[in-house]
Design an enzyme around this catalytic site. Sequence first.
Site, PDB file in Angstrom:
ATOM      1  CB  SER A   7      -0.875   0.030   1.259  1.00 20.51           C
ATOM      2  OG  SER A   7      -1.359   1.355   1.471  1.00 20.51           O
ATOM      3  CG  HIS A  32      -3.953  -1.655  -1.429  1.00 19.68           C
ATOM      4  ND1 HIS A  32      -5.061  -2.382  -1.775  1.00 19.68           N
ATOM      5  CD2 HIS A  32      -4.306  -0.904  -0.356  1.00 19.68           C
ATOM      6  CE1 HIS A  32      -6.048  -2.095  -0.935  1.00 19.68           C
ATOM      7  NE2 HIS A  32      -5.623  -1.202  -0.070  1.00 19.68           N
ATOM      8  CG  ASP A  34      -5.035   2.028   1.514  1.00 20.34           C
ATOM      9  OD1 ASP A  34      -3.945   1.579   1.891  1.00 20.34           O
ATOM     10  OD2 ASP A  34      -6.059   1.330   1.389  1.00 20.34           O
ATOM     11  CG  MET A  36      -8.281   6.710   3.359  1.00 23.39           C
ATOM     12  SD  MET A  36      -7.317   6.673   4.889  1.00 23.39           S
ATOM     13  CE  MET A  36      -6.415   5.139   4.654  1.00 23.39           C
ATOM     14  CG  HIS A  65      -9.250   0.030   0.249  1.00 24.77           C
ATOM     15  ND1 HIS A  65      -8.567  -0.267   1.409  1.00 24.77           N
ATOM     16  CD2 HIS A  65     -10.567   0.049   0.589  1.00 24.77           C
ATOM     17  CE1 HIS A  65      -9.433  -0.427   2.395  1.00 24.77           C
ATOM     18  NE2 HIS A  65     -10.646  -0.239   1.920  1.00 24.77           N
ATOM     19  CG  MET A  67     -11.106   2.859   2.900  1.00 29.85           C
ATOM     20  SD  MET A  67      -9.579   2.754   3.825  1.00 29.85           S
ATOM     21  CE  MET A  67      -8.397   2.895   2.471  1.00 29.85           C
ATOM     22  CG  MET A 136     -11.128  -3.317   5.832  1.00 32.27           C
ATOM     23  SD  MET A 136      -9.673  -2.884   4.887  1.00 32.27           S
ATOM     24  CE  MET A 136      -8.797  -1.840   6.055  1.00 32.27           C
ATOM     25  CG  ASP A 174      -5.868  -2.948   3.550  1.00 33.26           C
ATOM     26  OD1 ASP A 174      -6.508  -2.185   2.813  1.00 33.26           O
ATOM     27  OD2 ASP A 174      -4.870  -2.583   4.203  1.00 33.26           O
TER      28      ASP A 174
HETATM   29  C1  DX5 Z   1      -6.281   1.262   6.374  1.00 36.44           C
HETATM   30  C2  DX5 Z   1      -5.340   1.082   5.211  1.00 36.44           C
HETATM   31  C3  DX5 Z   1      -4.122   0.357   5.727  1.00 36.44           C
HETATM   32  C4  DX5 Z   1      -3.025   0.209   4.740  1.00 36.44           C
HETATM   33  C5  DX5 Z   1      -1.999  -0.806   5.246  1.00 36.44           C
HETATM   34  O1  DX5 Z   1      -7.349   2.014   6.009  1.00 36.44           O
HETATM   35  O2  DX5 Z   1      -5.992   0.361   4.178  1.00 36.44           O
HETATM   36  O3  DX5 Z   1      -4.545  -0.893   6.168  1.00 36.44           O
HETATM   37  O4  DX5 Z   1      -3.505  -0.212   3.549  1.00 36.44           O
HETATM   38  O5  DX5 Z   1      -1.438  -0.272   6.346  1.00 36.44           O
HETATM   39  P1  DX5 Z   1      -0.407  -1.073   7.286  1.00 36.44           P
HETATM   40  O6  DX5 Z   1       0.174  -2.208   6.485  1.00 36.44           O
HETATM   41  O7  DX5 Z   1       0.631  -0.029   7.640  1.00 36.44           O
HETATM   42  O8  DX5 Z   1      -1.223  -1.551   8.455  1.00 36.44           O
HETATM   43 ZN    ZN Z   2      -6.455  -0.540   1.757  1.00 40.31          ZN
END
Ligand code: DX5
Ligand code: ZN
Length: 217
Positions: A7, A32, A34, A36, A65, A67, A136, A174
């Site tokens: 990610s 990946h 993320d 948000m 992803h 969010m 998750m 994840d």
């Molecule tokens: C949460 C993110 C994280 C990220 C991975 O919203 O989706 O989970 O991808 O983060 P680490 O590997 O640092 O937990």
């Molecule tokens: Zn993610």
Amino acid sequence: MGILAPSILSADFTNLAQQIKLVEIGGADWIHCDVMDGQFVPNITFGPLIVKAARRATKLPLDVHLMIKNPERYIEDFVNAGANHILVHYEEVIHLNRTISYIKELGADAGVVINPSTPVHVVRDIAEYIDQLLIMTVNPGYGGQKFISNSIRRIKEAVELRKNISGKFLIQIDGGVNPITAKQAFEAGAEIFVTGSSIFKEDNISAAAMEIKNLIT
Ligand code: DX5
Ligand code: ZN
């Protein structure tokens, strides 16, 4: 053979292309992203612009992803920016079957994401239409959190569900994925491993990626 999907949430954004190159050297299969919006989750990260930049930096599939609230509004923008997979949250999409069909009509793989407290069985009637089920393993919104311990049971439930419906989806996790949790999850049946801080926060990013990749092979 497990799929390693670093990610970029935890990457050094002043040097994104070089960071992506380093995880490629370390055996990454996907990248990946993320996304948000500060509404669905407390944090704000990035939009299609960064996905477009990542697209220019790698040939690896971009696993996006979302969010965000009402993700349907932006799916086409992310696909046009170069996303190969679009993952939407079960908790956020009212007409999930329509949204999954829409993602596939645009030519991307479609995934459903469930938060840590959302029972696995809720996806039973969409599971036959999706390419990925993302479980998750932390509460979404931040990198660097601790792997939630009941996730291993949930991965096994997803394996069971897929067997019962003769599904084809891949099981993805994840959050809090490190060499220890990756191995446990791989043994439980997880197939795609999103890993942020356990790779990008290490001194040797390529070696950190390779270490996890070797554990899921
Ligand atoms: C949460 C993110 C994280 C990220 C991975 O919203 O989706 O989970 O991808 O983060 P680490 O590997 O640092 O937990
Ligand atoms: Zn993610």
